[in-house]
Write an enzyme that holds these catalytic residues in place. Structure first.
Site, PDB file in Angstrom:
ATOM      1  N   GLU A  68       0.803  -1.220   0.000  1.00 23.69           N
ATOM      2  CA  GLU A  68       0.000   0.000   0.000  1.00 23.69           C
ATOM      3  C   GLU A  68       0.840   1.276   0.000  1.00 23.69           C
ATOM      4  O   GLU A  68       0.317   2.379  -0.157  1.00 23.69           O
ATOM      5  CB  GLU A  68      -0.955   0.011   1.198  1.00 23.69           C
ATOM      6  CG  GLU A  68      -2.034  -1.050   1.144  1.00 23.69           C
ATOM      7  CD  GLU A  68      -1.557  -2.467   1.443  1.00 23.69           C
ATOM      8  OE1 GLU A  68      -2.085  -3.400   0.806  1.00 23.69           O
ATOM      9  OE2 GLU A  68      -0.646  -2.640   2.287  1.00 23.69           O
ATOM     10  N   ILE A  91       9.786  -6.408   4.308  1.00 20.27           N
ATOM     11  CA  ILE A  91       9.256  -7.602   3.654  1.00 20.27           C
ATOM     12  C   ILE A  91      10.235  -8.737   3.918  1.00 20.27           C
ATOM     13  O   ILE A  91      11.415  -8.634   3.562  1.00 20.27           O
ATOM     14  CB  ILE A  91       9.086  -7.377   2.137  1.00 20.27           C
ATOM     15  CG1 ILE A  91       8.167  -6.185   1.861  1.00 20.27           C
ATOM     16  CG2 ILE A  91       8.560  -8.646   1.474  1.00 20.27           C
ATOM     17  CD1 ILE A  91       8.093  -5.787   0.400  1.00 20.27           C
ATOM     18  N   THR A  96       6.509 -18.811   0.244  1.00 22.03           N
ATOM     19  CA  THR A  96       6.199 -18.679  -1.176  1.00 22.03           C
ATOM     20  C   THR A  96       6.957 -17.487  -1.763  1.00 22.03           C
ATOM     21  O   THR A  96       7.646 -16.768  -1.053  1.00 22.03           O
ATOM     22  CB  THR A  96       4.686 -18.457  -1.388  1.00 22.03           C
ATOM     23  OG1 THR A  96       4.339 -17.168  -0.869  1.00 22.03           O
ATOM     24  CG2 THR A  96       3.861 -19.547  -0.703  1.00 22.03           C
ATOM     25  N   HIS A  98       5.649 -14.805  -2.743  1.00 21.93           N
ATOM     26  CA  HIS A  98       4.832 -13.605  -2.543  1.00 21.93           C
ATOM     27  C   HIS A  98       5.698 -12.394  -2.170  1.00 21.93           C
ATOM     28  O   HIS A  98       5.489 -11.290  -2.668  1.00 21.93           O
ATOM     29  CB  HIS A  98       3.772 -13.859  -1.465  1.00 21.93           C
ATOM     30  CG  HIS A  98       2.871 -12.704  -1.220  1.00 21.93           C
ATOM     31  ND1 HIS A  98       1.921 -12.301  -2.118  1.00 21.93           N
ATOM     32  CD2 HIS A  98       2.790 -11.855  -0.173  1.00 21.93           C
ATOM     33  CE1 HIS A  98       1.277 -11.252  -1.644  1.00 21.93           C
ATOM     34  NE2 HIS A  98       1.784 -10.961  -0.457  1.00 21.93           N
ATOM     35  N   ASN A 123      13.417   4.694  -1.384  1.00 24.05           N
ATOM     36  CA  ASN A 123      12.877   3.352  -1.175  1.00 24.05           C
ATOM     37  C   ASN A 123      13.535   2.759   0.068  1.00 24.05           C
ATOM     38  O   ASN A 123      14.615   2.191   0.011  1.00 24.05           O
ATOM     39  CB  ASN A 123      13.122   2.467  -2.399  1.00 24.05           C
ATOM     40  CG  ASN A 123      12.511   1.089  -2.237  1.00 24.05           C
ATOM     41  OD1 ASN A 123      12.091   0.700  -1.155  1.00 24.05           O
ATOM     42  ND2 ASN A 123      12.469   0.339  -3.323  1.00 24.05           N
ATOM     43  N   ARG A 137      19.066  -4.894  10.037  1.00 24.80           N
ATOM     44  CA  ARG A 137      18.972  -3.676   9.233  1.00 24.80           C
ATOM     45  C   ARG A 137      18.055  -2.617   9.839  1.00 24.80           C
ATOM     46  O   ARG A 137      18.210  -1.440   9.575  1.00 24.80           O
ATOM     47  CB  ARG A 137      18.487  -4.028   7.828  1.00 24.80           C
ATOM     48  CG  ARG A 137      19.553  -4.721   7.004  1.00 24.80           C
ATOM     49  CD  ARG A 137      18.965  -5.476   5.826  1.00 24.80           C
ATOM     50  NE  ARG A 137      20.019  -6.013   4.977  1.00 24.80           N
ATOM     51  CZ  ARG A 137      20.751  -7.075   5.249  1.00 24.80           C
ATOM     52  NH1 ARG A 137      20.555  -7.736   6.381  1.00 24.80           N
ATOM     53  NH2 ARG A 137      21.685  -7.480   4.423  1.00 24.80           N
TER      54      ARG A 137
END
Length: 164
Positions: A68, A91, A96, A98, A123, A137
């Site tokens: 989003e 992330i 999977t 994804h 980013n 991180r």
């Protein structure tokens, strides 16, 4: 907690210090992987304020997850017209592909938003193989938040310079 220091992508660029005093900075942060994103956000905020960004010139918008982020970044860039937008999310690889699909889509969309709005977009979506890499991180020895803050100020200054 002791975080292992990853061996990849540990060489941050050397950037000249930039005073943040004249800049308005927006941050769009995901709520998914909250503990890690909050760590990133705290480090970004700390870096920006230490560089002179006024607290009143720093805004934070929250979204559910990394997918989003591009929409919110686009709306913030168009409507609030900050000097730079920092996108923050985490992330982590699951069972999977994804996570790969989301990471690639977000990266591409953030570039498109930056070009379409003529506003730099940093980013700051950390993509990691596992929780330990992400933690290193976001809240551990690799201070990506400070790197994102420095990059944001460098790009805000570059944008102002190029608009002269």
């Amino acid at each position: 907690m002791d975080y292992p220091v990853p061996t990849m992508s540990t060489a941050a660029p050397s950037l000249a210090p930039v005073s943040g005093a004249p800049f308005r900075v927006a941050v769009v942060a995901a709520s998914y992987n909250e503990r890690l994103v909050e760590g990133l956000l705290a480090r970004v905020r700390e870096g920006l304020l230490a560089a002179g960004v006024k607290a009143t010139n720093l805004s934070v918008v929250r979204v559910p997850g990394s997918n989003e982020i591009p929409f919110a970044v686009q709306q913030v860039a168009r409507r609030r017209k900050p000097d730079v937008v920092v996108a923050l999310g985490v992330i982590v690889r699951g069972d999977t592909r994804h996570y790969e699909l989301i990471a690639e889509a977000v990266a591409h969309a953030l570039q498109e938003v930056a070009l379409a709005t003529e506003r730099p977009v940093i980013n700051g979506v950390v993509v990691a193989e596992n929780e330990a890499q992400a933690a290193a991180r976001c809240i551990g020895p690799l201070n990506r938040g400070a790197e994102f803050a420095r990059a944001a100020l460098a790009m805000a200054a570059l944008r102002r310079h190029l608009l002269k």
